[in-house]
Design a protein around this motif. Structure first.
Motif, mmCIF file in Angstrom:
data_model
loop_
_atom_site.group_PDB
_atom_site.id
_atom_site.type_symbol
_atom_site.label_atom_id
_atom_site.label_comp_id
_atom_site.label_asym_id
_atom_site.label_seq_id
_atom_site.Cartn_x
_atom_site.Cartn_y
_atom_site.Cartn_z
ATOM 1 N N TRP A 286 1.092 -1.069 -0.356
ATOM 2 C CA TRP A 286 0.060 0.299 0.155
ATOM 3 C C TRP A 286 0.662 1.173 0.346
ATOM 4 O O TRP A 286 0.353 2.355 -0.500
ATOM 5 C CB TRP A 286 -1.324 -0.173 0.830
ATOM 6 N N PHE A 287 1.565 1.293 0.483
ATOM 7 C CA PHE A 287 2.890 2.492 0.884
ATOM 8 C C PHE A 287 3.638 2.368 -1.223
ATOM 9 O O PHE A 287 3.478 3.520 -1.589
ATOM 10 C CB PHE A 287 4.157 2.387 1.416
ATOM 11 N N VAL A 288 3.928 1.356 -1.639
ATOM 12 C CA VAL A 288 4.207 1.081 -2.929
ATOM 13 C C VAL A 288 2.686 1.920 -4.091
ATOM 14 O O VAL A 288 3.129 2.464 -4.522
ATOM 15 C CB VAL A 288 4.712 0.282 -3.871
ATOM 16 N N ASN A 289 1.779 1.546 -3.543
ATOM 17 C CA ASN A 289 1.094 2.163 -4.430
ATOM 18 C C ASN A 289 0.460 4.005 -4.394
ATOM 19 O O ASN A 289 -0.287 3.897 -4.647
ATOM 20 C CB ASN A 289 -0.564 1.331 -3.817
ATOM 21 N N ILE A 290 0.852 4.536 -3.156
ATOM 22 C CA ILE A 290 0.795 5.393 -3.762
ATOM 23 C C ILE A 290 1.255 6.575 -4.449
ATOM 24 O O ILE A 290 0.460 6.955 -5.240
ATOM 25 C CB ILE A 290 1.524 6.205 -1.788
ATOM 26 N N ASP A 291 2.588 6.007 -5.550
ATOM 27 C CA ASP A 291 2.867 6.303 -6.376
ATOM 28 C C ASP A 291 1.579 6.376 -7.391
ATOM 29 O O ASP A 291 1.221 7.040 -8.193
ATOM 30 C CB ASP A 291 3.373 5.521 -6.733
ATOM 31 N N SER A 292 0.920 5.041 -7.689
ATOM 32 C CA SER A 292 0.257 5.093 -8.816
ATOM 33 C C SER A 292 -1.430 5.825 -8.100
ATOM 34 O O SER A 292 -2.104 6.533 -9.221
ATOM 35 C CB SER A 292 0.012 3.461 -8.750
ATOM 36 N N PHE A 293 -1.291 6.167 -7.302
ATOM 37 C CA PHE A 293 -2.609 6.613 -6.481
ATOM 38 C C PHE A 293 -2.523 8.282 -6.671
ATOM 39 O O PHE A 293 -3.479 8.730 -7.658
ATOM 40 C CB PHE A 293 -2.725 6.967 -4.993
ATOM 41 N N MET A 294 -1.097 8.630 -6.806
ATOM 42 C CA MET A 294 -0.867 9.954 -7.269
ATOM 43 C C MET A 294 -1.101 10.206 -8.583
ATOM 44 O O MET A 294 -1.616 11.047 -8.991
ATOM 45 C CB MET A 294 0.501 10.431 -6.616
ATOM 46 N N ILE A 295 -0.327 9.302 -8.824
ATOM 47 C CA ILE A 295 -0.648 9.880 -11.161
ATOM 48 C C ILE A 295 -1.931 9.170 -11.447
ATOM 49 O O ILE A 295 -2.407 10.265 -12.312
ATOM 50 C CB ILE A 295 0.085 8.720 -11.802
ATOM 51 N N ILE A 296 -3.160 8.092 -10.881
ATOM 52 C CA ILE A 296 -4.622 9.028 -11.181
ATOM 53 C C ILE A 296 -4.723 10.193 -11.818
ATOM 54 O O ILE A 296 -5.973 10.362 -12.168
ATOM 55 C CB ILE A 296 -4.937 7.863 -10.925
ATOM 56 N N PHE A 297 -4.915 10.567 -10.046
ATOM 57 C CA PHE A 297 -5.149 12.472 -10.116
ATOM 58 C C PHE A 297 -5.157 12.945 -10.087
ATOM 59 O O PHE A 297 -5.415 14.152 -11.042
ATOM 60 C CB PHE A 297 -6.247 12.301 -8.709
ATOM 61 N N PHE A 298 -3.531 13.300 -10.876
ATOM 62 C CA PHE A 298 -2.180 14.908 -10.874
ATOM 63 C C PHE A 298 -1.667 14.111 -12.037
ATOM 64 O O PHE A 298 -1.202 15.238 -13.166
ATOM 65 C CB PHE A 298 -1.467 14.716 -10.503
ATOM 66 N N GLN A 299 -1.257 13.009 -12.729
ATOM 67 C CA GLN A 299 -1.109 12.698 -14.474
ATOM 68 C C GLN A 299 -1.581 14.377 -15.553
ATOM 69 O O GLN A 299 -0.669 14.747 -16.043
ATOM 70 C CB GLN A 299 -1.815 11.866 -14.670
ATOM 71 N N VAL A 300 -3.157 13.823 -15.973
ATOM 72 C CA VAL A 300 -3.151 14.857 -16.624
ATOM 73 C C VAL A 300 -2.483 16.340 -16.829
ATOM 74 O O VAL A 300 -2.532 16.635 -18.170
ATOM 75 C CB VAL A 300 -5.209 14.515 -17.047
ATOM 76 N N ILE A 301 -3.312 17.012 -15.398
ATOM 77 C CA ILE A 301 -2.870 17.838 -14.784
ATOM 78 C C ILE A 301 -1.321 18.612 -14.949
ATOM 79 O O ILE A 301 -1.185 19.176 -15.654
ATOM 80 C CB ILE A 301 -3.366 18.200 -13.837
ATOM 81 N N VAL A 302 -0.962 17.343 -14.574
ATOM 82 C CA VAL A 302 1.281 17.042 -14.815
ATOM 83 C C VAL A 302 1.790 17.445 -16.316
ATOM 84 O O VAL A 302 2.073 18.222 -17.117
ATOM 85 C CB VAL A 302 1.489 16.337 -14.230
#
Length: 387
Positions: A286-302
């Motif tokens: 679940w700590f590793v999954n933080i990376d995927s969680f962030m990208i799901i919500f912020f990739q398009v903006i970045v």
């Protein structure tokens, strides 16, 4: 936001189907790969295989490196036989490989069946990237690959999330069965919904000669020092990125104390206790999954802001940010540094990784999309090996 919406409307149905296929493929792969380091070294009494960390490293590094080298060959084959047939073959191979991974328990057999699954993955990768390349242009490429990368991470989040719950309730074997089912779904979607992209006339020379020719083209391209520097930069990035899967889960399990967070979850969110926690600690995946969680919500903006930078600038800045994040994650064994460091790393990843795909797509000759997208995996292959 209006500009993003207008760009989104330009994408074809096949682009979205390809994105879905990528989401599901990553679901299957990361559903196994994220907890694989834990499974391989876990005691046989706990349902693991009881391998040494050296054996774990050899399986994960060597097989995954091979998987990322294969697109150099398979990209040529895919351009020759067609994308749809290539996706059918690759999905079937992965389904069989993932199923067998849950059936074996020795080092050599695990190595071989994981390699089988990797062969399927190596066939899948250049085709799906080539599909996106054929369905984007100069105005949509950066955002298109950003969306595509977001789909990667939706699958990369869902796979480990489901595996985390399933392995606690039903045992380790179920995570391999999950991956098998996901790849069967992909196979059905390809058969019934995927449309073969239009392509220029395919080469008629012998395929072995074309593979040799493609390798020579890559060697020639690497004589461009600017491209070589760019790829070397990405080797460093992928070496750093892979620590999230090769080392971080074991590091967290052995050295990071998450008792307080685990207690809070079980007290306030008891329905998530079995999914998120184990033995009084938050599960490492679940700590590793933080990376995927962030990208799901912020990739398009970045990705939108990255379009205002040059490709090289975006990759350099992304790598620097990612380095800071990984350093914080591993420098301390404090749980909050693990969380914050992983969040910072994900921002760097969002800037650097999809930008390289976009750059390659823009310099690709028509009809050679799968082959050229295959070169994207060179730094990923070396990064996996060096990790």
């Amino acid at each position: 936001m209006k500009a993003i919406k207008q760009t989104l409307q330009k994408f074809s149905l096949n682009f979205w189907i390809a994105s879905f296929l990528q989401l599901m493929e990553r679901w299957g792969f990361y559903g196994i790969f994220t907890p694989l380091g834990l499974y391989l070294v876990a005691s046989t009494d706990e349902g693991g295989l009881g391998f040494s960390h050296t054996e774990k490293g050899a399986i994960m590094a060597n097989v995954t490196a091979i998987q990322y080298f294969l697109p150099l060959v398979f990209g040529v084959i895919a351009d020759r036989i067609g994308y749809k047939l290539s996706l059918v073959i690759s999905s079937a191979i992965m389904a069989v490989g993932y199923y067998l991974m849950g059936e074996v328990n020795t080092y050599s057999t695990m190595y071989m069946v994981f390699l089988l699954a990797a062969i399927g993955g190596g066939f899948f990768k250049p085709v799906i990237n080539g599909t996106v390349a054929r369905n984007t242009d100069d105005t949509t490429s950066t955002l298109g690959f950003g969306i595509f990368y977001m789909m990667v991470n939706i699958g990369g989040f869902l796979g480990p999330a489901m595996s985390s719950h399933l392995r606690t309730t039903l045992g380790w074997r179920i995570i391999f069965l999950q991956a098998t089912i996901v790849m069967i779904i992909n196979l059905l979607v390809v058969l019934f919904f995927y449309k073969e992209p239009k392509a220029t006339e395919r080469d008629k020379k012998p395929i072995i000669a074309e593979i040799k020719n493609s390798i020579m083209h890559i060697v020639e391209a690497l004589k461009d020092k600017h491209l070589t520097i760019l790829l070397l930069l990405m080797v460093g990035f992928w070496t750093m990125f892979n620590q999230l899967f090769y080392t971080l889960p074991n590091f967290i399990e052995d050295w990071v104390d998450s008792t307080n967070i685990s207690n809070w979850i079980n007290k306030n969110l008891p329905f998530l206790g079995d999914t998120l926690t184990e033995k009084g600690q938050v599960k490492a995946e679940w700590f590793v999954n933080i990376d995927s969680f962030m990208i799901i919500f912020f990739q398009v903006i970045v990705s939108y802001f990255v379009t205002k930078m040059t490709h090289v600038s975006a990759m350099i800045r992304g790598t620097i940010i990612g380095t800071i994040g990984v350093t914080l994650t591993f420098l301390f064994n404090n749980v909050w540094f693990t969380i914050i460091g992983t969040m910072i790393f994900s921002i760097g990843e969002m800037a650097a990784s999809p930008t390289l795909s976009s750059f390659i797509a823009q310099i690709t000759p028509k009809g050679k999309e799968a082959l050229y997208q295959g070169t994207y995996f060179l730094p990923a292959a070396l990064g996996n090996y060096f990790t």
